[in-house]
Enzyme design. Structure first.
Site, mmCIF file in Angstrom:
data_model
loop_
_atom_site.group_PDB
_atom_site.id
_atom_site.type_symbol
_atom_site.label_atom_id
_atom_site.label_comp_id
_atom_site.label_asym_id
_atom_site.label_seq_id
_atom_site.Cartn_x
_atom_site.Cartn_y
_atom_site.Cartn_z
ATOM 1 N N GLU A 1 35.305 12.550 117.994
ATOM 2 C CA GLU A 1 34.103 12.305 118.816
ATOM 3 C C GLU A 1 33.124 13.467 118.748
ATOM 4 O OE1 GLU A 1 35.433 11.286 122.782
ATOM 5 O OE2 GLU A 1 35.576 9.187 122.219
ATOM 6 N N GLU B 1 40.156 4.211 118.703
ATOM 7 C CA GLU B 1 40.369 4.308 120.153
ATOM 8 C C GLU B 1 39.691 3.144 120.838
ATOM 9 O OE1 GLU B 1 39.464 7.955 122.303
ATOM 10 O OE2 GLU B 1 40.103 9.151 120.576
HETATM 11 P P1 P53 Z 1 39.718 9.862 129.289
HETATM 12 C C1 P53 Z 1 34.235 10.080 127.374
HETATM 13 C C2 P53 Z 1 33.654 8.931 126.848
HETATM 14 C C3 P53 Z 1 34.226 8.295 125.774
HETATM 15 C C4 P53 Z 1 35.368 8.816 125.194
HETATM 16 O O1 P53 Z 1 39.044 9.367 127.938
HETATM 17 C C5 P53 Z 1 35.939 9.966 125.684
HETATM 18 C C6 P53 Z 1 35.385 10.588 126.781
HETATM 19 C C7 P53 Z 1 36.022 11.802 127.348
HETATM 20 O O2 P53 Z 1 36.415 11.609 128.663
HETATM 21 O O3 P53 Z 1 37.006 10.590 125.103
HETATM 22 C C8 P53 Z 1 37.932 9.914 124.284
HETATM 23 O O4 P53 Z 1 40.968 10.536 128.907
HETATM 24 C C9 P53 Z 1 38.787 10.984 123.643
HETATM 25 C C10 P53 Z 1 40.186 11.031 124.163
HETATM 26 C C11 P53 Z 1 40.198 10.597 125.611
HETATM 27 C C12 P53 Z 1 39.771 9.127 125.659
HETATM 28 O O5 P53 Z 1 38.510 8.949 125.071
HETATM 29 O O6 P53 Z 1 38.729 10.760 129.909
HETATM 30 O O7 P53 Z 1 38.772 10.938 122.239
HETATM 31 O O8 P53 Z 1 40.696 12.328 123.963
HETATM 32 O O9 P53 Z 1 41.411 10.772 126.254
HETATM 33 C C13 P53 Z 1 39.743 8.546 127.055
HETATM 34 O O10 P53 Z 1 39.972 8.626 130.087
#
Ligand code: P53
Length: 478
Positions: free
Chosen positions: A178, A377
């Site tokens: 990201e 993801e």
């Molecule tokens: P968490 C924000 C918006 C989109 C993706 O996020 C993001 C984030 C960061 O908060 O991060 C990705 O754990 C990232 C992972 C992360 C996952 O999304 O805040 O690549 O490391 O854990 C989910 O719910």
């Protein structure tokens, strides 16, 4: 349409990142990473970044879910679901504890040898992110993180070391997770996690951000180039946080605001990775704002020679942009307000749930880049409740099912080459954004709470059997 199958070689799997599940933060010579100095926040409360590790604070990533010593059991469960691939990252600090050493830490390298062997034993293909929010803290203290050009050299050394070491075990790579997250510069979060940067009040944030991004892009390009020399079969991608911006209304000003948001938050990064050059809007922006960066002729040459093979994306939600203030909006910049989309629901963390946005995103990216896309993801962070030892996470199944269906439409109806799908946090882990354990994504429950209490015992949720069937049926049964 719904009953169509995905191709049999479609890469179904799951995704995690080293610092969010491994734990063992100081085991066998591992150095301190920038994730190791982040405290636990809460829903709606930011995590704190402390100066080094303080004795009286709680750092959730230090133990995480102890995948470091339990990975064999966890991989067995992934295999039971039928995973064809598993996306994780290599913790830079296990291999180069400080980041600027000449020689790698053999024990760290050995850990990933064993981990990859364990995956391959079950025919699970490792998909590896080189840098996932976890650079060495030492590089921040000594060099100011990615503010410094020397970081290119340190990163490439790390990348080359692991690509050579695992050249026969890992085929799919991504450089920076990201990378475009840091464009959201209202607070220090994105700057810190992506680049080890805390912006100072007396500096121009855009200049600092763009310089760091430039160095990372050059490092990524050199890595792609070297990787292809190490093993021509390597597939090396970038990784973009895909949050499409919709215009709040069809007022032309709103459309332009949404377009500019897409340029600055996404295409700026994607164009550098895929085309190996700066897009016109970025050059114009730099000229207009008088931003002068350290960019050499060699850098531009590298960018051209290290274009990525595929685009990895995370997709959780869409966003809505208004050019004027509204009742429900938050100002992000002059003339840019993030508004609530009344047509979609949101999660308990206020993330807008928009499955169709995934199909829309895949189309946007493919139309611009003509590259295969890997959905690395996607997932639903939610509070799970244990009832008589069972977790009935129908809401998660509903979310994933709707997204897989839209991905299927993008493939079948729009003809988009999607390589695979690895839902985020296939086993519960520490949230990157909030540091919580109780923002859960997994098919597998881990007994641990936000304060760090629990047995770490693993338990299958209802979604476990559901996802197993999805893979087994090649996505025919959703
Ligand atoms: P968490 C924000 C918006 C989109 C993706 O996020 C993001 C984030 C960061 O908060 O991060 C990705 O754990 C990232 C992972 C992360 C996952 O999304 O805040 O690549 O490391 O854990 C989910 O719910």
């Amino acid at each position: 349409m719904e009953s169509k199958k995905f191709p049999h070689d479609f890469l179904w799997g799951g995704a995690v990142a080293a610092h969010q599940l491994e734990g063992g933060y100081d085991k066998e010579g591992k150095g301190i990473s920038i994730a190791d100095v982040m405290t636990a926040g809460a829903n709606g409360k930011d995590r704190e970044i402390t100066k080094g590790i303080l004795p009286d604070r709680y750092y959730p990533n230090h133990e995480a879910i102890d995948f470091y010593s339990r990975y064999k059991g966890d991989i067995q469960l992934f295999a039971e679901m039928g995973f064809r691939c598993f996306r994780t990252s290599i913790a830079w600090t296990r291999v180069f504890p400080n980041g600027d050493e000449c020689e790698p830490n053999e024990k760290g390298l050995k850990f990933y040898d064993d981990l990859f062997d364990e995956l391959l034993k079950y025919g699970i293909e490792p998909v590896i992110t080189l840098s996932h929010f976890e650079m060495p803290y030492y590089l921040v203290e000594k060099y100011g993180g990615w503010r410094d050009r020397r970081l290119i050299r340190f990163f490439v050394k790390f990348a080359e070391t692991v690509m050579k070491r695992y050249k026969d075990k890992v085929k799919y790579w991504m450089t920076f997770n990201e990378i475009n997250n840091q464009s959201s510069v209202q607070n220090a979060w994105g700057g810190w996690t992506n680049s080890g940067i805390l912006y100072r009040e007396d500096e121009d944030v855009q200049t600092v951000l763009q310089q760091a991004v430039h160095y990372q892009m050059v490092a990524s390009a050199i890595t792609v180039k070297i990787g292809h020399e190490i093993n021509p079969d390597f597939q090396i991608g970038c990784m973009l946080a895909m949050v499409p911006f919709y215009a709040r209304t069809c007022r032309p000003q709103d459309e332009i605001a949404a377009q500019i948001a897409m340029e600055h938050r996404l295409y700026y990064y994607g164009d550098l990775h895929v085309f190996g050059e700066y897009p016109s809007f970025m050059k114009a922006f730099q000229k207009e704002r008088g931003i002068v960066l350290d960019i050499t002729k060699e850098d531009l040459q590298y960018l051209k020679e290290g274009c990525v093979d595929y685009i990895g994306i995370s997709y959780y939600m869409s966003s809505t942009i208004s050019s004027i203030e509204t009742d429900d909006s938050i100002k992000v910049a002059e003339g840019f307000y993030v508004a609530r989309n009344p047509y979609v629901e949101k999660s308990d963390w206020n993330w807008q749930i928009d499955p169709q946005g995934l199909r829309y995103s895949l189309n946007l990216l493919h139309q611009r880049y003509h590259k295969p896309i890997f959905v690395v993801e996607n997932g639903f962070g939610a509070y799970d409740k244990m009832e008589n030892g069972e977790i009935h996470d129908q809401y998660r199944i509903k979310y994933l099912k709707a997204h897989i269906l839209e991905m299927k439409k993008a493939m079948v109806l729009d003809g988009i080459p999607v390589m695979g799908y690895t839902p985020w946090g296939c086993i519960d882990l520490v949230s990157a954004g909030s540091g919580e354990m109780e923002k859960r994504y997994g098919f597998i429950y881990v007994d641990k709470d936000n304060l760090g209490n629990g047995t770490l015992e693993r338990k299958k949720k209802d979604s476990f059997a559901w996802y197993k069937k999805v893979i087994e049926s090649d996505g025919e049964i959703l």
